[in-house]
Design a protein around this motif. Structure first.
Motif, PDB file in Angstrom:
ATOM      1  N   UNK A 216      -5.901   2.643 -43.130  1.00  0.00           N
ATOM      2  CA  UNK A 216      -7.162   3.631 -42.268  1.00  0.00           C
ATOM      3  C   UNK A 216      -7.817   3.607 -43.379  1.00  0.00           C
ATOM      4  N   UNK A 217      -8.078   4.285 -44.793  1.00  0.00           N
ATOM      5  CA  UNK A 217      -9.333   4.459 -45.045  1.00  0.00           C
ATOM      6  C   UNK A 217     -10.432   2.964 -45.406  1.00  0.00           C
ATOM      7  N   UNK A 226     -14.936   1.169 -36.646  1.00  0.00           N
ATOM      8  CA  UNK A 226     -14.959   2.956 -36.482  1.00  0.00           C
ATOM      9  C   UNK A 226     -13.583   2.878 -36.474  1.00  0.00           C
ATOM     10  N   UNK A 227     -13.278   4.959 -35.378  1.00  0.00           N
ATOM     11  CA  UNK A 227     -12.013   4.897 -35.838  1.00  0.00           C
ATOM     12  C   UNK A 227     -11.364   4.008 -34.248  1.00  0.00           C
ATOM     13  N   UNK A 228     -11.941   4.141 -32.980  1.00  0.00           N
ATOM     14  CA  UNK A 228     -11.602   3.068 -31.559  1.00  0.00           C
ATOM     15  C   UNK A 228     -10.709   2.043 -32.464  1.00  0.00           C
ATOM     16  N   UNK A 229     -11.688   0.912 -33.331  1.00  0.00           N
ATOM     17  CA  UNK A 229     -11.496  -0.103 -33.433  1.00  0.00           C
ATOM     18  C   UNK A 229      -9.734  -0.122 -34.625  1.00  0.00           C
ATOM     19  N   UNK A 231      -7.489   2.363 -34.288  1.00  0.00           N
ATOM     20  CA  UNK A 231      -6.629   2.502 -32.920  1.00  0.00           C
ATOM     21  C   UNK A 231      -6.125   1.995 -32.565  1.00  0.00           C
ATOM     22  N   UNK A 232      -7.074  -0.031 -32.449  1.00  0.00           N
ATOM     23  CA  UNK A 232      -6.685  -0.595 -32.005  1.00  0.00           C
ATOM     24  C   UNK A 232      -5.580  -2.048 -32.465  1.00  0.00           C
ATOM     25  N   UNK A 233      -6.429  -1.651 -34.077  1.00  0.00           N
ATOM     26  CA  UNK A 233      -5.860  -2.566 -34.753  1.00  0.00           C
ATOM     27  C   UNK A 233      -4.501  -1.518 -36.002  1.00  0.00           C
ATOM     28  N   UNK A 234      -4.452  -0.421 -35.129  1.00  0.00           N
ATOM     29  CA  UNK A 234      -3.029  -0.148 -36.425  1.00  0.00           C
ATOM     30  C   UNK A 234      -1.940   0.323 -35.004  1.00  0.00           C
ATOM     31  N   UNK A 235      -2.503   0.285 -34.140  1.00  0.00           N
ATOM     32  CA  UNK A 235      -1.754   0.487 -32.762  1.00  0.00           C
ATOM     33  C   UNK A 235      -1.324   2.368 -32.518  1.00  0.00           C
ATOM     34  N   UNK A 236      -2.097   2.663 -32.868  1.00  0.00           N
ATOM     35  CA  UNK A 236      -1.615   4.395 -32.823  1.00  0.00           C
ATOM     36  C   UNK A 236      -3.084   5.307 -31.502  1.00  0.00           C
ATOM     37  N   UNK A 237      -2.898   5.981 -31.280  1.00  0.00           N
ATOM     38  CA  UNK A 237      -4.303   6.752 -31.048  1.00  0.00           C
ATOM     39  C   UNK A 237      -5.407   7.085 -32.107  1.00  0.00           C
ATOM     40  N   UNK A 238      -6.783   7.169 -31.273  1.00  0.00           N
ATOM     41  CA  UNK A 238      -7.521   8.097 -32.104  1.00  0.00           C
ATOM     42  C   UNK A 238      -7.841   9.475 -33.134  1.00  0.00           C
ATOM     43  N   UNK A 239      -6.886   9.904 -32.307  1.00  0.00           N
ATOM     44  CA  UNK A 239      -7.026  11.211 -32.948  1.00  0.00           C
ATOM     45  C   UNK A 239      -5.978  11.297 -33.586  1.00  0.00           C
ATOM     46  N   UNK A 240      -4.788   9.710 -33.610  1.00  0.00           N
ATOM     47  CA  UNK A 240      -3.942  10.325 -34.878  1.00  0.00           C
ATOM     48  C   UNK A 240      -5.129   9.387 -35.598  1.00  0.00           C
ATOM     49  N   UNK A 241      -5.605   8.433 -35.871  1.00  0.00           N
ATOM     50  CA  UNK A 241      -6.489   7.636 -37.395  1.00  0.00           C
ATOM     51  C   UNK A 241      -7.721   9.466 -37.549  1.00  0.00           C
ATOM     52  N   UNK A 242      -8.354   9.687 -36.299  1.00  0.00           N
ATOM     53  CA  UNK A 242      -8.996  11.014 -37.134  1.00  0.00           C
ATOM     54  C   UNK A 242      -7.952  11.829 -38.391  1.00  0.00           C
ATOM     55  N   UNK A 243      -7.253  12.212 -38.021  1.00  0.00           N
ATOM     56  CA  UNK A 243      -5.784  12.865 -38.280  1.00  0.00           C
ATOM     57  C   UNK A 243      -5.314  12.172 -40.247  1.00  0.00           C
TER      58      UNK A 243
END
Length: 256
Positions: A216-217, A226-229, A231-243
């Motif tokens: 993620x980093x 972006x966090x949305x991008x 999210x799409x690449x990793x396959x988890x929600x944006x909230x999870x990416x942010x956390x």
């Protein structure tokens, strides 16, 4: 053996020493085509070559190379010497030897400089030597420029043109145990010690993150996604990416 100097495998302490009358007699035989006399005359004047080479002692070229080139100048001086002139051979030979060595240094310079600029530079060197002898002190660029009717910037440029480039690995000082080189004296405002320490600390802190946090980093701060991008690449929600991103940064701050 205190005066012994070996150069090109030659022990100069064993070179013959001839009187002026003997030198004059040999020169007459040389002009008559006596090769043995010429060989003896050359050997008797090799100390003269060595004394000229010492003038170029601060140059980086091998003394052996300069000595050999100087011998060529000596032989040219012997071949061209006019015995009818009322002048000592050494007086005639020294400028010839110096000229031969200077041509060698000029033609073997790592930086190619036009002949006209080199000629100007050597005129400047001659002017500097003349003014130094006249005033008992090193002349300024302005004084040399006035003496040669040149502009100061022309003098500076010509002198720079015959200055040898300096290697970063050239030694500046050595105390027998440690050698200080040019590169050791150059500061680096872009990569200072504090930044190096910080970079090492960051790398160490990154090693303590798990695979997902590192990913993620990398995507966020190295690739600029972006966090949305992410999210799409990793396959988890944006909230999870942010956390995960916040947890990773907080973990690194504790370990830096």
């Amino acid at each position: 053996m205190a005066n012994k100097v070996e150069i090109c495998g030659l022990d100069t302490s064993k070179l013959p020493k001839l009187k002026n009358s003997e030198m004059d007699e040999l020169m007459l035989k040389i002009k008559q085509g006596d090769e043995n006399a010429k060989e003896l005359f050359v050997r008797a004047n090799l100390r003269l070559v060595l004394s000229v080479v010492h003038r170029f002692g601060m140059r980086k070229e091998s003394p052996d190379d300069l000595f050999q080139v100087g011998v060529i100048g000596l032989i040219k001086a012997i071949n061209n010497f006019d015995t009818t002139l009322n002048v000592r051979f050494s007086t005639y030979a020294v400028p010839m030897i110096i000229g031969e060595i200077r041509r060698f240094l000029r033609d073997n310079n790592a930086v190619r400089v036009s002949r006209s600029i080199r000629d100007t530079a050597y005129q400047i060197l001659q002017s500097r030597e003349k003014l130094t002898l006249l005033n008992n002190e090193e002349p300024s660029l302005e004084e040399i420029a006035k003496d040669l009717d040149l502009k100061v910037r022309e003098v500076a440029f010509a002198l720079d043109s015959i200055t040898e480039p300096v290697s970063l690995y050239d030694p500046i000082y050595a105390d027998g145990n440690e050698t200080v080189r040019v590169m050791d004296q150059i500061g680096d405002s872009k990569n200072n010690q504090d930044e190096w320490v910080e970079n090492f600390a960051l790398k160490d802190a990154l090693k303590k993150l798990n695979k997902r946090e590192k990913q993620i980093l990398l995507l966020r701060y190295y690739l600029g996604k972006t966090q949305m991008e992410v999210s799409n690449e990793v396959g988890i929600s944006q909230a999870q990416v942010s956390r995960l991103e916040k947890n990773a940064i907080e973990s690194m701050r504790k370990n830096v």
